[in-house]
Design a protein around this motif. Sequence first.
Motif, PDB file in Angstrom:
ATOM      1  N   LEU A  63     -36.126  18.190  -6.230  1.00 32.97           N
ATOM      2  CA  LEU A  63     -35.851  17.199  -7.270  1.00 32.97           C
ATOM      3  C   LEU A  63     -37.133  16.759  -7.970  1.00 32.97           C
ATOM      4  N   THR A  64     -38.188  16.566  -7.200  1.00 33.07           N
ATOM      5  CA  THR A  64     -39.473  16.184  -7.785  1.00 33.07           C
ATOM      6  C   THR A  64     -40.020  17.291  -8.674  1.00 33.07           C
ATOM      7  N   LEU A  65     -39.866  18.540  -8.239  1.00 28.79           N
ATOM      8  CA  LEU A  65     -40.284  19.669  -9.062  1.00 28.79           C
ATOM      9  C   LEU A  65     -39.548  19.668 -10.397  1.00 28.79           C
TER      10      LEU A  65
ATOM     11  N   TRP B 296     -36.400   7.470 -15.524  1.00 24.53           N
ATOM     12  CA  TRP B 296     -35.640   7.324 -14.289  1.00 24.53           C
ATOM     13  C   TRP B 296     -36.492   7.144 -13.046  1.00 24.53           C
ATOM     14  N   THR B 297     -37.783   7.465 -13.091  1.00 25.35           N
ATOM     15  CA  THR B 297     -38.654   7.221 -11.946  1.00 25.35           C
ATOM     16  C   THR B 297     -39.564   6.044 -12.253  1.00 25.35           C
ATOM     17  N   GLU B 298     -40.359   5.634 -11.260  1.00 23.94           N
ATOM     18  CA  GLU B 298     -41.283   4.525 -11.485  1.00 23.94           C
ATOM     19  C   GLU B 298     -42.280   4.848 -12.592  1.00 23.94           C
ATOM     20  N   GLY B 299     -42.501   6.138 -12.855  1.00 23.31           N
ATOM     21  CA  GLY B 299     -43.366   6.524 -13.954  1.00 23.31           C
ATOM     22  C   GLY B 299     -42.819   6.132 -15.320  1.00 23.31           C
ATOM     23  N   GLY B 300     -41.511   5.871 -15.397  1.00 23.52           N
ATOM     24  CA  GLY B 300     -40.900   5.442 -16.651  1.00 23.52           C
ATOM     25  C   GLY B 300     -40.876   3.945 -16.843  1.00 23.52           C
ATOM     26  N   ALA B 301     -41.416   3.194 -15.885  1.00 21.82           N
ATOM     27  CA  ALA B 301     -41.354   1.733 -15.967  1.00 21.82           C
ATOM     28  C   ALA B 301     -42.053   1.198 -17.210  1.00 21.82           C
ATOM     29  N   ALA B 302     -43.195   1.802 -17.580  1.00 20.14           N
ATOM     30  CA  ALA B 302     -43.952   1.319 -18.736  1.00 20.14           C
ATOM     31  C   ALA B 302     -43.127   1.453 -20.019  1.00 20.14           C
ATOM     32  N   TRP B 303     -42.358   2.556 -20.139  1.00 17.18           N
ATOM     33  CA  TRP B 303     -41.521   2.716 -21.336  1.00 17.18           C
ATOM     34  C   TRP B 303     -40.496   1.586 -21.415  1.00 17.18           C
ATOM     35  N   TRP B 304     -39.849   1.297 -20.293  1.00 20.38           N
ATOM     36  CA  TRP B 304     -38.850   0.232 -20.292  1.00 20.38           C
ATOM     37  C   TRP B 304     -39.492  -1.136 -20.507  1.00 20.38           C
ATOM     38  N   ASP B 305     -40.704  -1.342 -20.001  1.00 20.22           N
ATOM     39  CA  ASP B 305     -41.403  -2.604 -20.266  1.00 20.22           C
ATOM     40  C   ASP B 305     -41.567  -2.812 -21.765  1.00 20.22           C
TER      41      ASP B 305
ATOM     42  N   LEU C 267     -36.321  -0.858 -13.011  1.00 18.62           N
ATOM     43  CA  LEU C 267     -37.673  -0.306 -13.002  1.00 18.62           C
ATOM     44  C   LEU C 267     -38.668  -1.219 -13.703  1.00 18.62           C
ATOM     45  N   SER C 268     -38.189  -1.971 -14.686  1.00 17.74           N
ATOM     46  CA  SER C 268     -39.063  -2.723 -15.574  1.00 17.74           C
ATOM     47  C   SER C 268     -39.354  -4.128 -15.066  1.00 17.74           C
ATOM     48  N   ALA C 269     -40.633  -4.430 -14.866  1.00 15.74           N
ATOM     49  CA  ALA C 269     -41.025  -5.786 -14.494  1.00 15.74           C
ATOM     50  C   ALA C 269     -40.736  -6.760 -15.627  1.00 15.74           C
ATOM     51  N   THR C 270     -40.832  -6.292 -16.868  1.00 10.41           N
ATOM     52  CA  THR C 270     -40.536  -7.146 -18.021  1.00 10.41           C
ATOM     53  C   THR C 270     -39.065  -7.545 -18.031  1.00 10.41           C
TER      54      THR C 270
ATOM     55  N   ASP D 124     -37.605   1.462  -8.063  1.00  3.31           N
ATOM     56  CA  ASP D 124     -36.724   2.617  -8.188  1.00  3.31           C
ATOM     57  C   ASP D 124     -35.586   2.482  -7.174  1.00  3.31           C
ATOM     58  N   ALA D 125     -34.386   2.274  -7.647  1.00  4.99           N
ATOM     59  CA  ALA D 125     -33.238   2.071  -6.753  1.00  4.99           C
ATOM     60  C   ALA D 125     -32.980   3.277  -5.871  1.00  4.99           C
ATOM     61  N   PHE D 126     -33.421   4.467  -6.305  1.00  6.20           N
ATOM     62  CA  PHE D 126     -33.140   5.672  -5.546  1.00  6.20           C
ATOM     63  C   PHE D 126     -34.193   5.954  -4.478  1.00  6.20           C
TER      64      PHE D 126
END
Length: 252
Positions: free
Chosen positions: A19-21, A33-42, A104-107, A130-132
Amino acid sequence: MEQTAPRTGRNIRTVEDVLTLLDGLFAPGADRWTEGGAAWWDGFYADRERPVPFFVPKPDENLAAYAERGLLRGGGRALDLGCGPARNALYLASRGYEVDAVDLSATAIGWARERARENDVENIRFLCGDAFAPGTVEGPYDLVYDSGCFHHLPPHRRVSYLALLDRVLAPGGAFALTAFAAGEGGMGSERPDADFYREGALEGGLAYTDTSLRAIFAEYEPVEVRRMSNRPPDSPHFGEGFLWTALFRRDA
């Protein structure tokens, strides 16, 4: 001369490795969808005045209908996946649920906490992450509710989604979601799953049909699958016809 062992890159041993691959086949900017996307949602939630339909402080019309028609048990524990500013979490709390609201978003979580304080709501636990990922949420939950998270997942992460439901949804519990609807008046991409990997992008989200939702969640009993009803601005509920709504129940 010291010799360096060749780097083979043969590190796939588990399903999570696969899945990571597959995550890595998408451009970094596509990640929602991963923690790497948090900044976009912020960034998405930073401007509260943006004309985003679901920024309104009112619950989904289908969620309210489930509760008012007695399709949901009052009280118990509920998980709000991708809670955003907590409009559905606040409604569930008002119905007596002890709610875990995760995003994911702290904002988004900061905005959600503000709304909870403004409404004197204390039976919501806000979780940023990340809920998953293991340990972020702990079941069992009598209700898992998802308003717009599922359609932002790439196809392979349906595996993670189904695993989460299997892990946290209580026997006899309910699972409900809203998702982009394919077809006339819908929204989202209707391209085949494989195309997203070729392009490395999700085109804003995946559109689903009634049939595909029933097939993906086949291990759960479908209670109701329908288009969301449009609601006018002065309605106490949120409703947009470009979404599917679905309610499933787990065997007791």
